[in-house]
Structures are given as structure tokens and as C-alpha cells.
Design an enzyme around this catalytic site. Structure first.
Site, PDB file in Angstrom:
ATOM      1  N   HIS A  95      -1.524  -4.326  16.187  1.00 47.69           N
ATOM      2  CA  HIS A  95      -2.568  -4.975  15.386  1.00 47.69           C
ATOM      3  C   HIS A  95      -3.890  -5.176  16.102  1.00 47.69           C
ATOM      4  O   HIS A  95      -4.869  -5.578  15.493  1.00 47.69           O
ATOM      5  CB  HIS A  95      -2.059  -6.314  14.844  1.00 47.69           C
ATOM      6  CG  HIS A  95      -0.916  -6.149  13.902  1.00 47.69           C
ATOM      7  ND1 HIS A  95       0.397  -6.304  14.275  1.00 47.69           N
ATOM      8  CD2 HIS A  95      -0.888  -5.780  12.601  1.00 47.69           C
ATOM      9  CE1 HIS A  95       1.182  -6.063  13.243  1.00 47.69           C
ATOM     10  NE2 HIS A  95       0.439  -5.733  12.225  1.00 47.69           N
ATOM     11  N   LYS A 144      -2.955  -2.867   6.147  1.00 45.48           N
ATOM     12  CA  LYS A 144      -3.814  -3.854   5.510  1.00 45.48           C
ATOM     13  C   LYS A 144      -4.753  -4.484   6.537  1.00 45.48           C
ATOM     14  O   LYS A 144      -5.928  -4.697   6.265  1.00 45.48           O
ATOM     15  CB  LYS A 144      -2.923  -4.929   4.873  1.00 45.48           C
ATOM     16  CG  LYS A 144      -3.641  -5.779   3.874  1.00 45.48           C
ATOM     17  CD  LYS A 144      -3.705  -5.100   2.521  1.00 45.48           C
ATOM     18  CE  LYS A 144      -4.460  -5.982   1.523  1.00 45.48           C
ATOM     19  NZ  LYS A 144      -4.349  -5.480   0.168  1.00 45.48           N
ATOM     20  N   CYS A 180      -2.284  -6.855  21.105  1.00 48.91           N
ATOM     21  CA  CYS A 180      -1.094  -6.303  20.471  1.00 48.91           C
ATOM     22  C   CYS A 180      -1.293  -4.813  20.211  1.00 48.91           C
ATOM     23  O   CYS A 180      -2.309  -4.410  19.646  1.00 48.91           O
ATOM     24  CB  CYS A 180      -0.846  -7.040  19.155  1.00 48.91           C
ATOM     25  SG  CYS A 180       0.233  -6.130  18.053  1.00 48.91           S
ATOM     26  N   CYS A 231       3.045  -9.082  13.979  1.00 45.73           N
ATOM     27  CA  CYS A 231       4.289  -8.318  14.173  1.00 45.73           C
ATOM     28  C   CYS A 231       5.498  -9.234  14.057  1.00 45.73           C
ATOM     29  O   CYS A 231       6.597  -8.771  13.864  1.00 45.73           O
ATOM     30  CB  CYS A 231       4.385  -7.729  15.580  1.00 45.73           C
ATOM     31  SG  CYS A 231       3.220  -6.462  15.986  1.00 45.73           S
ATOM     32  N   CYS A 272       2.904 -11.953  18.979  1.00 46.01           N
ATOM     33  CA  CYS A 272       1.953 -11.480  17.969  1.00 46.01           C
ATOM     34  C   CYS A 272       2.459 -11.958  16.613  1.00 46.01           C
ATOM     35  O   CYS A 272       3.509 -11.517  16.153  1.00 46.01           O
ATOM     36  CB  CYS A 272       1.809  -9.964  17.953  1.00 46.01           C
ATOM     37  SG  CYS A 272       0.860  -9.407  16.501  1.00 46.01           S
ATOM     38  N   HIS A 316       4.127   1.555   2.173  1.00 44.72           N
ATOM     39  CA  HIS A 316       5.361   0.909   1.691  1.00 44.72           C
ATOM     40  C   HIS A 316       5.993   1.747   0.581  1.00 44.72           C
ATOM     41  O   HIS A 316       7.207   1.958   0.557  1.00 44.72           O
ATOM     42  CB  HIS A 316       5.067  -0.496   1.151  1.00 44.72           C
ATOM     43  CG  HIS A 316       4.375  -1.394   2.131  1.00 44.72           C
ATOM     44  ND1 HIS A 316       3.071  -1.771   1.988  1.00 44.72           N
ATOM     45  CD2 HIS A 316       4.822  -1.973   3.275  1.00 44.72           C
ATOM     46  CE1 HIS A 316       2.726  -2.555   3.004  1.00 44.72           C
ATOM     47  NE2 HIS A 316       3.771  -2.688   3.800  1.00 44.72           N
ATOM     48  N   LYS A 344      -3.273   4.893  11.357  1.00 41.85           N
ATOM     49  CA  LYS A 344      -2.182   4.306  10.589  1.00 41.85           C
ATOM     50  C   LYS A 344      -2.787   3.425   9.501  1.00 41.85           C
ATOM     51  O   LYS A 344      -3.683   2.630   9.767  1.00 41.85           O
ATOM     52  CB  LYS A 344      -1.287   3.442  11.470  1.00 41.85           C
ATOM     53  CG  LYS A 344      -0.060   2.988  10.688  1.00 41.85           C
ATOM     54  CD  LYS A 344       0.655   1.806  11.265  1.00 41.85           C
ATOM     55  CE  LYS A 344       1.754   1.375  10.296  1.00 41.85           C
ATOM     56  NZ  LYS A 344       2.330   0.080  10.626  1.00 41.85           N
ATOM     57  N   HIS A 364       0.865  -1.182   0.000  1.00 39.27           N
ATOM     58  CA  HIS A 364       0.000   0.000   0.000  1.00 39.27           C
ATOM     59  C   HIS A 364       0.899   1.229   0.000  1.00 39.27           C
ATOM     60  O   HIS A 364       2.131   1.112  -0.060  1.00 39.27           O
ATOM     61  CB  HIS A 364      -0.990  -0.025   1.167  1.00 39.27           C
ATOM     62  CG  HIS A 364      -0.368  -0.081   2.533  1.00 39.27           C
ATOM     63  ND1 HIS A 364       0.346   0.967   3.064  1.00 39.27           N
ATOM     64  CD2 HIS A 364      -0.349  -1.064   3.462  1.00 39.27           C
ATOM     65  CE1 HIS A 364       0.761   0.636   4.273  1.00 39.27           C
ATOM     66  NE2 HIS A 364       0.363  -0.601   4.536  1.00 39.27           N
TER      67      HIS A 364
HETATM   68  O1  ME8 Z   1       8.020  -4.512   9.213  1.00 35.27           O
HETATM   69  N1  ME8 Z   1       3.287   4.874   6.975  1.00 35.27           N
HETATM   70  O2  ME8 Z   1       7.541  -5.218   7.063  1.00 35.27           O
HETATM   71  P1  ME8 Z   1       6.233  -4.359   6.731  1.00 35.27           P
HETATM   72  C1  ME8 Z   1       4.597   4.924   6.741  1.00 35.27           C
HETATM   73  N2  ME8 Z   1       9.263  -7.131   7.245  1.00 35.27           N
HETATM   74  N3  ME8 Z   1       5.356   3.866   6.438  1.00 35.27           N
HETATM   75  C2  ME8 Z   1       4.744   2.678   6.362  1.00 35.27           C
HETATM   76  C3  ME8 Z   1       3.363   2.540   6.596  1.00 35.27           C
HETATM   77  C4  ME8 Z   1       2.620   3.711   6.911  1.00 35.27           C
HETATM   78  N4  ME8 Z   1       1.306   3.696   7.115  1.00 35.27           N
HETATM   79  N5  ME8 Z   1       3.049   1.246   6.437  1.00 35.27           N
HETATM   80  C5  ME8 Z   1       4.188   0.589   6.113  1.00 35.27           C
HETATM   81  C6  ME8 Z   1       8.227  -5.218   8.242  1.00 35.27           C
HETATM   82  N6  ME8 Z   1       5.224   1.451   6.056  1.00 35.27           N
HETATM   83  C7  ME8 Z   1       9.415  -6.140   8.238  1.00 35.27           C
HETATM   84  C8  ME8 Z   1      10.656  -5.308   8.012  1.00 35.27           C
HETATM   85  S1  ME8 Z   1      13.296  -5.016   7.735  1.00 35.27           S
HETATM   86  C9  ME8 Z   1      14.664  -5.926   8.100  1.00 35.27           C
HETATM   87  C10 ME8 Z   1      11.937  -6.080   8.031  1.00 35.27           C
HETATM   88  C11 ME8 Z   1       6.608   1.116   5.697  1.00 35.27           C
HETATM   89  O3  ME8 Z   1       5.737  -4.886   5.430  1.00 35.27           O
HETATM   90  C12 ME8 Z   1       7.603   1.594   6.739  1.00 35.27           C
HETATM   91  O4  ME8 Z   1       8.871   1.658   6.167  1.00 35.27           O
HETATM   92  O5  ME8 Z   1       5.310  -4.348   7.877  1.00 35.27           O
HETATM   93  C13 ME8 Z   1       7.545   0.479   7.755  1.00 35.27           C
HETATM   94  O6  ME8 Z   1       8.639   0.472   8.635  1.00 35.27           O
HETATM   95  C14 ME8 Z   1       7.522  -0.721   6.831  1.00 35.27           C
HETATM   96  O7  ME8 Z   1       6.728  -0.285   5.698  1.00 35.27           O
HETATM   97  C15 ME8 Z   1       6.950  -1.956   7.452  1.00 35.27           C
HETATM   98  O8  ME8 Z   1       6.790  -2.912   6.447  1.00 35.27           O
END
Ligand code: ME8
Length: 506
Positions: free
Chosen positions: A145, A297, A142, A128, A125, A20, A294, A17
Site C-alpha cells: 500500500h 482502490k 508497506c 493489509c 499495516c 475482485h 496493480k 472493482h
Molecule cells: O485480501 N488483480 O481481501 P481483498 C487480481 N479479505 N485479483 C485481485 C485484484 C487485482 N488487481 N484485486 C483484488 C483480502 N483481487 C482478504 C481476504 S480470505 C480468507 C481474506 C482479488 O478485498 C484477489 O482474489 O483485498 C485477491 O487475492 C483478493 O481480491 C483480495 O481481496
């Protein structure tokens, strides 16, 4: 200067979304900027594909796990391409080369005596992929979530994180800019100061992961596996080359605040335990909120960046997210907001300036841009632009740098109103002033195109083209007097053509 930039690797439990896309866009802006300045730059992004949640979600989708992660990894790769990210590599944690590197990395820590076996009993969780204490839960759920965590009790391998408190505090004290912005540095440091518990780094019940090399019945905890991507990718990202000696530890990690603890506390400790250098710097940004919440998904309130790009193109979406929300803070985004900035700022401020400037050169000078002959009455319009933007981007102030550039756009518009080229064109007495003004406008737009290129990689070359200027985006171009004399400038087609307002389109 060497700059290695990373985004988090995104979970493939869901599709991307705009949150990301946000981190990917911001990181891309920095990567393009550093390349422009001639810095040796490497930009890594990718996907996190292990963990207890993935087999479950795959089963829900009625897919084999591998087919499921392939499908969603492809969606993240597509997002990366559609936002026009210039990443040098896309890592997937299911890549056998990464898996081998994870085993090598944890083995090093094990051999150093920093991993031991114990029984884990506590709350987990799965969304997370993180353990929680009772105190961290909100109403027993959590905090991220809002789901009830699972009680887990199993024999695990533990990392002696507690033993790293002093070294981490020392690291923070010696590097006051280790984590930016400052309030995030304080947050991370005080977390360390409160005392650290050892962490479980394996799961006994999960098969979908990297086997622990000395105990293959267990898999490496997904967060440890994921963090190692920043190190492992360098070994195989470029065919036949090991970039680790070149680029480590010149790494700058970008991430949002949800995963601060993993990056700012656990990751440096793991590196120290493995005998490696800690990252150069981390920037922790805020959340894009949708309707004050926030976007995620699991909450079901997401904006699909691809839908927006279909309507507005990649540049306006890139522009919007970093302009609307001060990088580092939380902020609301909306589809109406995208439309509004598209029309007002991109269309009117920038697009019209290009249209007007080219139209005036076509009309009053038959498309010819003369060499700079007249020094502008207002002095050097562009003084300080390059230095200001470079300095702001070095401290990750992506929003501030864009505002500085926009100030320049506004002052070029003001120049048109002030000098009134249409009046200068009335008789010969204004000829020299008209030449000077048209040159200043064209030259200013040229420099703006160069400095904007990291933000608007598709639009910047189009601006240069409309002025018949060389397509040179190197940083030296962010200065006055670099526009070359040319002929054949025609009124440019609108850079940002009208788009139906979202409500009408819906
Ligand atoms: O945490 N606002 O993956 P993830 C701003 N796999 N940034 C956002 C956001 C939002 N609403 N939503 C997502 C993970 N992000 C792990 C990471 S790294 C070694 C492993 C961005 O798919 C932001 O960069 O949940 C956040 O930290 C990341 O997506 C989380 O992605």
C-alpha cells in the site's frame, strides 16, 4: 467427485472493482464446469468484515460500523450477482454463526497448547491487516500500500507457527500440486524453508472483531477470523445440514498472490493445529493491472465491473478477463481491450458464425436441420475437444481451455470458407454435401455452446435456442452427432449487437 471451490472473502473497507470480479468469475467458470460434469460442487464467496481498518473507514464515511459493513457487503453481493456467479452461499464474517465457529476453532488450538501469551512489538499495516518486519518494507513503507506502517506494542496471543515448519514442508513434498502454478508452489515452499516466526492471533486494542473466548478483552486477529470462513460456512450454508463432513477437505481455494502466505502457509498450519485436514489444493493467480499497475482502490486506478457490464453485458466481461490475461500471470486490462475482443472475437468469430449458420439453414433448407447423414469430409471435427478442456480446467488453466474452445470456433469458420455452402446450394448435385456441411456447422456450434456455457452462461443457451436444440448443458453434449433433427430454424438475431466504442460513449 466432490469439488468445493472458494474465492477469498473480500474486505468491505472499499467497494468491489474488476480485480475482485476476476477471482469470482474464474471460480464461477470452474464451478459451472464441474457441475456440468455431474460433480458434486459447492461454490463459496463472501465478505471479510472485521479488522482495525473497518471502524476507521466507517468513521471517515460518517457511518456507524455495522451500517457501513452492511452497505459495502451489499455492494459485493451485487457484484457477485451481476457477474452471474452461481455461488451456493455468500458468507459474511459478521454472521453470528461464523463468529461462534471462529471461537470454537481458536479454542481448539488453544486447548491443544498451540497458543500462548506474549508481548507484540512491531510494525502493522492496517490496510493489509498484516505485520511486517523492517526488511519487508520498501523505503520504510508497506510494500503493498505504500503507507508507513504503525508501530504496535501490546500483549497478544501467539500461535506457534514455527512449530509447523517440518509438517508443512512434508505436506508440500508429498503433494507437488498442493499449490499451483508451480512457481507459486516454489515461492510458498521456500518461504516455509526459510523458517517461520510465531504469529500474533489477537489484537488487544480492537473491539470490532470476534472476542477471544478465553480472554474476551481481546479480539481474534482478522486474518485468522477470515480464513476460518472456508470451514465455518459449511456448517450453516445449507439449512439444516452440516456440509463439513461431506465437503472438507475437498476444497480448492482460489486467490491472488497478495495473500499467498496467509493461504499457503498459515491456513494449513492453523488447520493442522486444530486437528483438521489441510485443503486439497490452492491456485494462486496474478494481478489484473491497469496502466501497468496493480489495480487497487487505494491507488485509485480501478475499473468498475458494473459499468462494463452495463455496456457489454456480463458474458463479454467474463470472457474478456480470462481471455486477456493468462490465468496465473499478471496482465494489463483496459476498456478498449474489452471493446476490441467484444467486436472481433465475440461479434465476428462467434456471433457471425451463429448468424451465418442459422441464415443458411433458413435459406437453403427452409429452416430444417436434417439428421446427420453425411460424415464430414474432414473426419470428426470435435475430436478431443471435451477431453482437452476438461483436462485443462482440472489444472485451473482457464485461459488455455478457452483458447482450445476458440480454436474450435475458428475451425468452424474455416469450414464455411472451405465448403462454400452457397456454391453447393447452386444445384442438386451438391445437396448431400450441403446437408452434411450444415449439419456439421450446427452440430459444432451446439457442442461449442455446451463447452462454452461456464464462460458464457447467458449466451450458450441462446445459441442452442437459435438452433432449436434442447437446452441441455451436460458434458456428454461435447461430442459430435448430438444435434437432433429439427425444423423452424430462423436467422438468429445478433448475439453481440454493436456497441459504441468507449471513446465515443465517454
Ligand atoms: O485480501 N488483480 O481481501 P481483498 C487480481 N479479505 N485479483 C485481485 C485484484 C487485482 N488487481 N484485486 C483484488 C483480502 N483481487 C482478504 C481476504 S480470505 C480468507 C481474506 C482479488 O478485498 C484477489 O482474489 O483485498 C485477491 O487475492 C483478493 O481480491 C483480495 O481481496
Amino acid at each position: 467427485m466432490r469439488v468445493y471451490l472458494t474465492t477469498p472473502i473480500y474486505y468491505v473497507n472499499a467497494t468491489p472493482h474488476i480485480g475482485h470480479a476476476y477471482t469470482t468469475i474464474a471460480t464461477d467458470i470452474l464451478a459451472r464446469h464441474h457441475r456440468q460434469r455431474g460433480h458434486e460442487t459447492f461454490f463459496l464467496t463472501g465478505t471479510d468484515e472485521h479488522g482495525t481498518n473497518i471502524p476507521r473507514v466507517a468513521a471517515e464515511a460518517g457511518l456507524d460500523v455495522k451500517a457501513f459493513v452492511d452497505r459495502n457487503a451489499a455492494a459485493f453481493r451485487e457484484m457477485t450477482e451481476r457477474v452471474n456467479a452461481s455461488n451456493d452461499f455468500f458468507i459474511r464474517t459478521t454472521d453470528p454463526r461464523h463468529e461462534a465457529a471462529v471461537q470454537e476453532f481458536v479454542q481448539r488450538i488453544y486447548d491443544a497448547g498451540e497458543i500462548y501469551e506474549d508481548v507484540y512489538a512491531g510494525l502493522y499495516c492496517p490496510r493489509c491487516e498484516a505485520f511486517y518486519t523492517e526488511a519487508e518494507l520498501v523505503d520504510g513503507k508497506c510494500p503493498v500500500h505504500g503507507i508507513v506502517p504503525e508501530y504496535v506494542e501490546e500483549k497478544n496471543w501467539f500461535f506457534r507457527l514455527s512449530a509447523y515448519q517440518e509438517r508443512l514442508l512434508d505436506l508440500y513434498d508429498r503433494n507437488p500440486e498442493f499449490v499451483l502454478p508451480r512457481f507459486r508452489y516454489n515461492e510458498a515452499r521456500s518461504f516455509i524453508e526459510q523458517g517461520l516466526d510465531d504469529i500474533s492471533v489477537s489484537r488487544a486494542s480492537e473491539q470490532w472483531g470476534v472476542p477471544v473466548p478465553w480472554d474476551p478483552g481481546q479480539t481474534v486477529y482478522v486474518w485468522v477470523d477470515a480464513l476460518i470462513n472456508y470451514w465455518s460456512a459449511l456448517a450453516f450454508a445449507r439449512e439444516g445440514e452440516d456440509l463439513r463432513p461431506v465437503l472438507w477437505p475437498e476444497v480448492r481455494h482460489l486467490l491472488a498472490k497478495d495473500i499467498l502466505k496467509f493461504h499457503c502457509v498459515i491456513w494449513p498450519a492453523l488447520l493442522l493445529a486444530a486437528g483438521l485436514d489441510v485443503p486439497r489444493q490452492l491456485f494462486v493467480h496474478g494481478y489484473l493491472l491497469f496502466g501497468e499497475q496493480k489495480m487497487s482502490k487505494s491507488l485509485g486506478n480501478v475499473i468498475d465491473p458494473l459499468d462494463l457490464i452495463d455496456v457489454y453485458g456480463a458474458d463479454p466481461v467474463r470472457f474478456y478477463v480470462v481471455r486477456e490475461v493468462q490465468f496465473g500471470q499478471d496482465g494489463n486490462v483496459s476498456i478498449d481491450g474489452v471493446h476490441e475482443r467484444y467486436e472481433r472475437e465475440l461479434g465476428n468469430d462467434l456471433g457471425n458464425l451463429v448468424s451465418r449458420t442459422t441464415a443458411m439453414i433458413a435459406r437453403y433448407r427452409d429452416g430444417r436441420l436434417p439428421a446427420a447423414t453425411v460424415a464430414g469430409a474432414g473426419g470428426d471435427q470435435l475430436a478431443g475437444l471435451g477431453d482437452d478442456v476438461a483436462q485443462q480446467l482440472e489444472s485451473f488453466d482457464i485461459t488455455g481451455a478457452l483458447e482450445r474452445i476458440w480454436k474450435q470456433v475458428r475451425s468452424l469458420n474455416a469450414l464455411v470458407e472451405e465448403r462454400k455452402p452457397w456454391e453447393l446450394a447452386k444445384d442438386d448435385s451438391g445437396a448431400a454435401a450441403l446437408d452434411g456441411t450444415l449439419y456439421e456447422l450446427a452440430d459444432g456450434l451446439r457442442a461449442v455452446a455446451v463447452v462454452l456455457a461456464p464462460y458464457l452462461p447467458e449466451t450458450a443457451p441462446r445459441i442452442l435456442e437459435s438452433l432449436n436444440q434442447p437446452l441441455d448443458l451436460s458434458w456428454e453434449g461435447v461430442a459430435s452427432g448430438k444435434a437432433v433433427p429439427v425444423e423452424g430454424i430462423k436467422p438468429a438475431a445478433p448475439l453481440f449487437p454493436r456497441v459504441e466504442a468507449p471513446s465515443a460513449a465517454a
